[in-house]
Design a protein around this motif. Structure first.
Motif, PDB file in Angstrom:
ATOM      1  N   VAL A  18       0.844  -1.199   0.000  1.00 24.13           N
ATOM      2  CA  VAL A  18       0.000   0.000   0.000  1.00 24.13           C
ATOM      3  C   VAL A  18       0.877   1.246   0.000  1.00 24.13           C
ATOM      4  N   TYR A  19       1.907   1.234   0.830  1.00 24.27           N
ATOM      5  CA  TYR A  19       2.834   2.364   0.911  1.00 24.27           C
ATOM      6  C   TYR A  19       3.503   2.624  -0.438  1.00 24.27           C
ATOM      7  N   LEU A  20       4.013   1.580  -1.074  1.00 24.42           N
ATOM      8  CA  LEU A  20       4.670   1.737  -2.374  1.00 24.42           C
ATOM      9  C   LEU A  20       3.692   2.238  -3.433  1.00 24.42           C
ATOM     10  N   ASN A  21       2.471   1.745  -3.406  1.00 26.02           N
ATOM     11  CA  ASN A  21       1.462   2.220  -4.358  1.00 26.02           C
ATOM     12  C   ASN A  21       1.150   3.697  -4.154  1.00 26.02           C
ATOM     13  N   ASN A  22       1.085   4.128  -2.902  1.00 26.20           N
ATOM     14  CA  ASN A  22       0.847   5.545  -2.625  1.00 26.20           C
ATOM     15  C   ASN A  22       2.011   6.398  -3.098  1.00 26.20           C
ATOM     16  N   LEU A  23       3.219   5.940  -2.855  1.00 24.66           N
ATOM     17  CA  LEU A  23       4.383   6.677  -3.336  1.00 24.66           C
ATOM     18  C   LEU A  23       4.410   6.717  -4.857  1.00 24.66           C
ATOM     19  N   TYR A  24       4.040   5.613  -5.476  1.00 24.46           N
ATOM     20  CA  TYR A  24       4.009   5.549  -6.943  1.00 24.46           C
ATOM     21  C   TYR A  24       3.061   6.602  -7.510  1.00 24.46           C
ATOM     22  N   ASP A  25       1.938   6.823  -6.844  1.00 23.63           N
ATOM     23  CA  ASP A  25       0.999   7.852  -7.300  1.00 23.63           C
ATOM     24  C   ASP A  25       1.668   9.225  -7.380  1.00 23.63           C
ATOM     25  N   TYR A  26       2.563   9.497  -6.466  1.00 20.55           N
ATOM     26  CA  TYR A  26       3.238  10.797  -6.436  1.00 20.55           C
ATOM     27  C   TYR A  26       4.415  10.892  -7.403  1.00 20.55           C
ATOM     28  N   TYR A  27       5.167   9.822  -7.529  1.00 17.57           N
ATOM     29  CA  TYR A  27       6.461   9.906  -8.209  1.00 17.57           C
ATOM     30  C   TYR A  27       6.548   9.131  -9.525  1.00 17.57           C
ATOM     31  N   LYS A  28       5.461   8.587 -10.010  1.00 18.49           N
ATOM     32  CA  LYS A  28       5.519   7.710 -11.187  1.00 18.49           C
ATOM     33  C   LYS A  28       6.073   8.390 -12.434  1.00 18.49           C
ATOM     34  N   ASP A  29       5.873   9.681 -12.560  1.00 19.12           N
ATOM     35  CA  ASP A  29       6.348  10.366 -13.760  1.00 19.12           C
ATOM     36  C   ASP A  29       7.868  10.462 -13.834  1.00 19.12           C
ATOM     37  N   LEU A  30       8.540  10.064 -12.773  1.00 18.25           N
ATOM     38  CA  LEU A  30      10.000  10.101 -12.758  1.00 18.25           C
ATOM     39  C   LEU A  30      10.627   8.793 -13.241  1.00 18.25           C
ATOM     40  N   PHE A  31       9.796   7.843 -13.638  1.00 18.61           N
ATOM     41  CA  PHE A  31      10.281   6.533 -14.085  1.00 18.61           C
ATOM     42  C   PHE A  31      10.029   6.351 -15.570  1.00 18.61           C
ATOM     43  N   THR A  32      10.744   5.397 -16.153  1.00 15.73           N
ATOM     44  CA  THR A  32      10.583   5.109 -17.575  1.00 15.73           C
ATOM     45  C   THR A  32       9.261   4.377 -17.821  1.00 15.73           C
ATOM     46  N   ASP A  33       8.826   4.364 -19.048  1.00 13.63           N
ATOM     47  CA  ASP A  33       7.599   3.641 -19.400  1.00 13.63           C
ATOM     48  C   ASP A  33       7.731   2.153 -19.076  1.00 13.63           C
ATOM     49  N   LYS A  34       8.891   1.591 -19.335  1.00 16.39           N
ATOM     50  CA  LYS A  34       9.128   0.171 -19.054  1.00 16.39           C
ATOM     51  C   LYS A  34       8.992  -0.100 -17.553  1.00 16.39           C
TER      52      LYS A  34
END
Length: 97
Positions: free
Chosen positions: A5-21
């Motif tokens: 859950v924690y990682l998913n919440n962080l992903y919501d905030y920071y996902k644009d900093l990762f590659t499409d892959k």
């Protein structure tokens, strides 16, 4: 489960900093509940490649949060607002965060 859950919440905030892959691997693993082998098969890469990318992302998400504190600050704001405003206003504010 709390870490997921924690990682998913962080992903919501920071996902644009990762590659499409990396985003495809993360979403396949954490949202679609696919195994590493299934993801590797779907994207025609090794299981180890998927595992390594997910580990890199997990570490980077935690690092980003430790520096920027976006998720932590949002939770603090919500806590403060819960004591101040009524449920209707709180719901509207949560929609903005």
């Amino acid at each position: 489960m709390d870490r997921v859950v924690y990682l998913n919440n962080l992903y919501d905030y920071y996902k644009d900093l990762f590659t499409d892959k990396q985003k495809m691997y993360f979403e396949s693993y954490y949202w679609d509940n696919l195994s590493l082998s299934e993801i590797a098969f779907n994207y025609e890469v090794s299981r180890n490649a998927v595992y390594n990318q997910l580990k890199i992302m997990e570490e980077k998400l935690v690092e980003l949060e430790s520096i920027l504190h976006l998720y932590e600050r949002k939770n603090k704001v919500v806590e403060i607002l819960m004591d101040v405003v009524d449920d209707h206003v709180l719901t509207q504010i949560k929609g903005l965060l």
